[in-house]
Design a protein around this motif. Structure first.
Motif: not given
Length: 317
Positions: A56-76
């Protein structure tokens, strides 16, 4: 990494598994908080059906640790609220970037986008209008969120009912025009009094109980709306359908399964939260490390005085 796995009733196992990776179009997020949701409580109490392990677990918040290919607008390093359907009680989650929303500068353990999405979608589906008279039955976490969002729409009256004194005190602090202790007062009588005998334009049922659902039909005006926000588990519910037919109620099922609708609600909720229009201050009452996840679920079950919401927390990077 560590992840909580439910293999038997009321007892999670903490297991070491290989960490996920950010796939194409995904973000890898280091989890800081994962909310404990009432929709998962029954499974924890009774154990997973068929003995199959549950994650279980679906209410998540956190910090970006890595950005996958073809992803724009987000940074570690960016702070984020994410929507996942499971495996949220873990140190890392890999999630589609489209399911991620900026969390702003506030506490990450209050940036719970999924329940915010539920509340935002409920209020929009019920279409609260200026000067509406609104009744909320249930002043727990979801009821509080609905109350906060209803207030942004300019109602005339907001009557909040519950059986817990601390919950009613909180509802009053959040701006309820009238609170009703249902162990001491008749909610339908109070609603008739404050609405000049007319009844509520909209009643939100936020408890998931038979009694609250039945009461909705006695607080809502003819041709008014009843919005079912509570998560109804267990036995089938019974309604006086002849009365509801006669009163021409519009019944709003404030539960949504279509991903675009969930994403719309999450976008709305997180934009309000990140901009400071909506505050979650005081809405998380109990915090537990992953090692005490069973205590978090037990607290949700028992609802001690002052309880609003429990979250499982991880060290923030």
């Amino acid at each position: 990494m560590r992840i909580a796995v439910l293999r038997e009733a009321q007892q999670f196992s903490l297991e070491e598994v290989d960490p996920p990776e950010a796939g194409r179009g995904q973000l890898l997020v280091r989890v800081v908080a994962s909310g404990v949701c009432a929709s998962e409580l029954e499974t924890w109490i009774d154990g997973p059906a068929g003995g199959e392990p549950r994650y279980p677990g679906h209410e998540v918040s956190g910090v970006v640790a890595a950005v996958g290919l073809e992803v724009t607008g987000w940074a570690v390093g960016e702070r984020v609220a994410v929507w996942v359907t499971e495996r949220g009680f873990a140190e890392l989650v890999a999630v589609d970037a489209a399911y991620c929303f900026p969390a702003g500068d506030g506490p990450l353990d209050e940036a719970l986008g999924e329940p915010l999405a539920c509340a935002a979608n409920a209020v929009e589906a019920a279409d609260v209008r200026l000067a509406d008279d609104v009744v909320l039955i249930g002043a727990g976490f979801m009821g509080n969120l609905v109350q906060k969002l209803v207030a942004l729409r300019g109602p005339r009256q907001v009557v909040v009912a519950d059986a817990r004194a601390d919950a009613l005190e909180r509802a009053a602090r959040l701006g309820a025009t009238r609170v009703v202790d249902v162990t001491r007062e008749s909610l339908p009588d109070v609603v008739r009094e404050v609405t000049d005998g007319r009844g509520a334009d909209i009643t939100f049922e936020c408890t998931g109980t038979q009694g609250a659902l039945t009461t909705c039909g006695d607080t809502t005006r003819m041709s008014g709306k009843i919005a079912v926000v509570g998560f109804h588990q267990g036995p089938d519910r019974v309604l006086p359908l002849a009365w509801w037919n006669w009163m021409a109620f519009t019944v709003v099922n404030a539960h949504f399964r279509e991903v675009p609708t969930i994403m719309r609600g999450m976008s709305v909720g997180m934009r309000l939260l990140a901009s400071g229009v909506l505050s979650m201050d005081g809405m998380v009452s109990h915090r537990f490390p992953l090692e005490r996840i069973d205590d978090a679920f037990a607290t949700l079950r028992d609802k001690p005085e002052g309880f609003v919401k429990a979250v499982v927390t991880f060290p923030e990077p």
